[in-house]
Design a protein around this motif. Sequence first.
Motif, mmCIF file in Angstrom:
data_model
loop_
_atom_site.group_PDB
_atom_site.id
_atom_site.type_symbol
_atom_site.label_atom_id
_atom_site.label_comp_id
_atom_site.label_asym_id
_atom_site.label_seq_id
_atom_site.Cartn_x
_atom_site.Cartn_y
_atom_site.Cartn_z
ATOM 1 N N TYR A 1 0.868 -1.184 0.000
ATOM 2 C CA TYR A 1 0.000 0.000 0.000
ATOM 3 C C TYR A 1 0.901 1.229 0.000
ATOM 4 O O TYR A 1 1.778 1.356 0.853
ATOM 5 C CB TYR A 1 -0.892 -0.021 1.244
ATOM 6 C CG TYR A 1 -1.724 1.227 1.430
ATOM 7 C CD1 TYR A 1 -2.457 1.770 0.374
ATOM 8 C CD2 TYR A 1 -1.794 1.873 2.668
ATOM 9 C CE1 TYR A 1 -3.228 2.919 0.549
ATOM 10 C CE2 TYR A 1 -2.569 3.008 2.852
ATOM 11 C CZ TYR A 1 -3.277 3.532 1.788
ATOM 12 O OH TYR A 1 -4.038 4.664 1.967
ATOM 13 N N LEU A 2 0.701 2.098 -0.995
ATOM 14 C CA LEU A 2 1.451 3.348 -1.036
ATOM 15 C C LEU A 2 0.831 4.289 -0.016
ATOM 16 O O LEU A 2 -0.370 4.576 -0.092
ATOM 17 C CB LEU A 2 1.368 3.963 -2.438
ATOM 18 C CG LEU A 2 2.262 3.374 -3.548
ATOM 19 C CD1 LEU A 2 3.725 3.378 -3.098
ATOM 20 C CD2 LEU A 2 1.835 1.998 -3.969
ATOM 21 N N SER A 3 1.623 4.735 0.937
ATOM 22 C CA SER A 3 1.068 5.533 2.018
ATOM 23 C C SER A 3 2.116 6.477 2.589
ATOM 24 O O SER A 3 3.270 6.076 2.783
ATOM 25 C CB SER A 3 0.577 4.589 3.118
ATOM 26 O OG SER A 3 0.074 5.333 4.195
ATOM 27 N N CYS B 1 -3.140 1.750 -4.684
ATOM 28 C CA CYS B 1 -3.122 3.209 -4.627
ATOM 29 C C CYS B 1 -4.318 3.712 -3.834
ATOM 30 O O CYS B 1 -5.456 3.370 -4.151
ATOM 31 C CB CYS B 1 -3.230 3.798 -6.034
ATOM 32 S SG CYS B 1 -1.998 3.148 -7.173
ATOM 33 N N GLY B 2 -4.060 4.533 -2.848
ATOM 34 C CA GLY B 2 -5.160 5.139 -2.105
ATOM 35 C C GLY B 2 -5.574 6.457 -2.730
ATOM 36 O O GLY B 2 -4.919 6.963 -3.633
ATOM 37 N N TYR C 1 -8.280 10.189 -1.645
ATOM 38 C CA TYR C 1 -9.065 10.880 -0.614
ATOM 39 C C TYR C 1 -8.350 10.784 0.743
ATOM 40 O O TYR C 1 -7.185 11.104 0.847
ATOM 41 C CB TYR C 1 -10.490 10.304 -0.540
ATOM 42 C CG TYR C 1 -11.048 9.958 -1.893
ATOM 43 C CD1 TYR C 1 -11.335 10.972 -2.813
ATOM 44 C CD2 TYR C 1 -11.234 8.640 -2.296
ATOM 45 C CE1 TYR C 1 -11.817 10.666 -4.085
ATOM 46 C CE2 TYR C 1 -11.722 8.339 -3.565
ATOM 47 C CZ TYR C 1 -12.008 9.357 -4.443
ATOM 48 O OH TYR C 1 -12.467 9.052 -5.678
ATOM 49 N N VAL D 1 4.650 1.548 1.746
ATOM 50 C CA VAL D 1 5.801 2.320 1.274
ATOM 51 C C VAL D 1 5.396 3.772 1.031
ATOM 52 O O VAL D 1 4.363 4.057 0.421
ATOM 53 C CB VAL D 1 6.374 1.714 -0.033
ATOM 54 C CG1 VAL D 1 7.497 2.593 -0.583
ATOM 55 C CG2 VAL D 1 6.880 0.297 0.201
ATOM 56 N N SER D 2 6.239 4.685 1.520
ATOM 57 C CA SER D 2 6.064 6.120 1.279
ATOM 58 C C SER D 2 7.162 6.590 0.351
ATOM 59 O O SER D 2 8.302 6.126 0.442
ATOM 60 C CB SER D 2 6.176 6.869 2.609
ATOM 61 O OG SER D 2 6.400 8.252 2.374
ATOM 62 N N VAL E 1 2.404 14.880 1.405
ATOM 63 C CA VAL E 1 1.167 14.175 1.055
ATOM 64 C C VAL E 1 0.720 14.539 -0.355
ATOM 65 O O VAL E 1 0.607 15.721 -0.693
ATOM 66 C CB VAL E 1 0.050 14.488 2.073
ATOM 67 C CG1 VAL E 1 -1.260 13.832 1.664
ATOM 68 C CG2 VAL E 1 0.462 13.992 3.459
ATOM 69 N N LEU E 2 0.493 13.530 -1.164
ATOM 70 C CA LEU E 2 -0.021 13.711 -2.526
ATOM 71 C C LEU E 2 -1.498 13.364 -2.525
ATOM 72 O O LEU E 2 -2.011 12.803 -1.554
ATOM 73 C CB LEU E 2 0.749 12.797 -3.481
ATOM 74 C CG LEU E 2 2.248 13.056 -3.546
ATOM 75 C CD1 LEU E 2 2.972 11.908 -4.227
ATOM 76 C CD2 LEU E 2 2.521 14.360 -4.265
ATOM 77 N N SER E 3 -2.178 13.658 -3.638
ATOM 78 C CA SER E 3 -3.615 13.387 -3.637
ATOM 79 C C SER E 3 -3.968 11.940 -3.903
ATOM 80 O O SER E 3 -5.085 11.510 -3.640
ATOM 81 C CB SER E 3 -4.355 14.294 -4.619
ATOM 82 O OG SER E 3 -3.487 14.876 -5.505
ATOM 83 N N GLY E 4 -3.037 11.181 -4.457
ATOM 84 C CA GLY E 4 -3.352 9.783 -4.708
ATOM 85 C C GLY E 4 -2.094 8.937 -4.753
ATOM 86 O O GLY E 4 -0.977 9.453 -4.846
HETATM 87 N N1 SAH Z 1 -5.020 10.932 5.058
HETATM 88 C C1 SAH Z 1 -3.763 10.356 4.692
HETATM 89 C C2 SAH Z 1 -3.287 10.886 3.358
HETATM 90 C C3 SAH Z 1 -4.085 10.422 2.216
HETATM 91 S S1 SAH Z 1 -3.422 10.949 0.716
HETATM 92 C C4 SAH Z 1 -2.742 10.715 5.727
HETATM 93 O O1 SAH Z 1 -2.850 11.761 6.352
HETATM 94 O O2 SAH Z 1 -1.774 9.944 5.896
HETATM 95 C C5 SAH Z 1 -4.242 9.919 -0.429
HETATM 96 C C6 SAH Z 1 -3.449 8.743 -0.947
HETATM 97 O O3 SAH Z 1 -2.321 9.197 -1.647
HETATM 98 C C7 SAH Z 1 -2.926 7.791 0.114
HETATM 99 O O4 SAH Z 1 -3.901 6.845 0.432
HETATM 100 C C8 SAH Z 1 -1.711 7.189 -0.566
HETATM 101 O O5 SAH Z 1 -2.065 6.045 -1.349
HETATM 102 C C9 SAH Z 1 -1.243 8.283 -1.513
HETATM 103 N N2 SAH Z 1 -0.078 9.038 -1.024
HETATM 104 C C10 SAH Z 1 -0.052 10.346 -0.679
HETATM 105 N N3 SAH Z 1 1.170 10.744 -0.310
HETATM 106 C C11 SAH Z 1 1.973 9.665 -0.437
HETATM 107 C C12 SAH Z 1 3.372 9.439 -0.198
HETATM 108 N N4 SAH Z 1 4.182 10.401 0.248
HETATM 109 N N5 SAH Z 1 3.861 8.214 -0.434
HETATM 110 C C13 SAH Z 1 3.047 7.214 -0.872
HETATM 111 N N6 SAH Z 1 1.732 7.366 -1.104
HETATM 112 C C14 SAH Z 1 1.185 8.566 -0.893
#
Ligand code: SAH
Length: 227
Positions: A85-87, A111-112, A114, A130-131, A136-139
């Motif tokens: 899960y990309l997070s 891919c997440g 919202y 994995v980040s 923070v990106l939108s997806g």
């Molecule tokens: N509410 C979450 C952010 C969601 S951003 C928080 O505060 O942690 C929406 C999606 O974008 C996430 O579910 C993820 O899949 C992706 N995403 C955003 N930034 C990312 C990053 N730096 N690395 C990997 N995935 C990312």
Amino acid sequence: MRIDVITCLPGLLESPFGDSILKRAQDKGLVTVAVHDLRAYTTNKHRSTDDYAFGGGAGMVMMVEPIDRCIQQLKSERSYDDVIYLSPDGELLTQSLANELSLKGNLIMLCGHYKGVDERVREHLVTREVSIGNYVLSGGELPAAVLADSIIRLIPGVLSDETSALTDSFQDGLIAPPVYTRPAEYNGWTVPEVLMSGHEARIRQWREQQALERTRKKRPDLLDGDG
Ligand code: SAH
């Protein structure tokens, strides 16, 4: 190697995988990248993949059911080394993580969007998070493309000059040395003599020394061993 990417916005992944090195790697049969549209795994009338958060608050949450159905479908076809899960709160992507993942056979990347995915997806379906950086990106599509690119270029045969990936930054804990190409002089700007000398050993030595100097100057943290 095979990478299955699960997304609710498959269009976002067309161009990263449809061009240049990532496309050639697929054309050569060195990697298979399959993009799966989560909407195809929905059961509700509107084919929605997200819903309001329990407890209230702004932002939608991606539902567990379509994600579970998609993952189960893929798992019924082959076995996977990891469901990633990309997070933004996941393990930070580094060259050594890319190296490790490039040795795997089959990977799922989720891919997440919202507010992210229902936590039960992370508890029960995901094996690794994995980040790509502390922002923070939108997806998760661009992060998945970044992660896939960092992995695929390491597969033997993907880069035309196989040693090329090994001389990139971070592979040996150092920044890559500077590179130049023709013309040897432009606007009075010249190229280091040694590179034109044809003397392999001296060139190698110069490159090593430049890599070390640059690392000291630009990324001293790498020399402390925490890169
Ligand atoms: N509410 C979450 C952010 C969601 S951003 C928080 O505060 O942690 C929406 C999606 O974008 C996430 O579910 C993820 O899949 C992706 N995403 C955003 N930034 C990312 C990053 N730096 N690395 C990997 N995935 C990312």
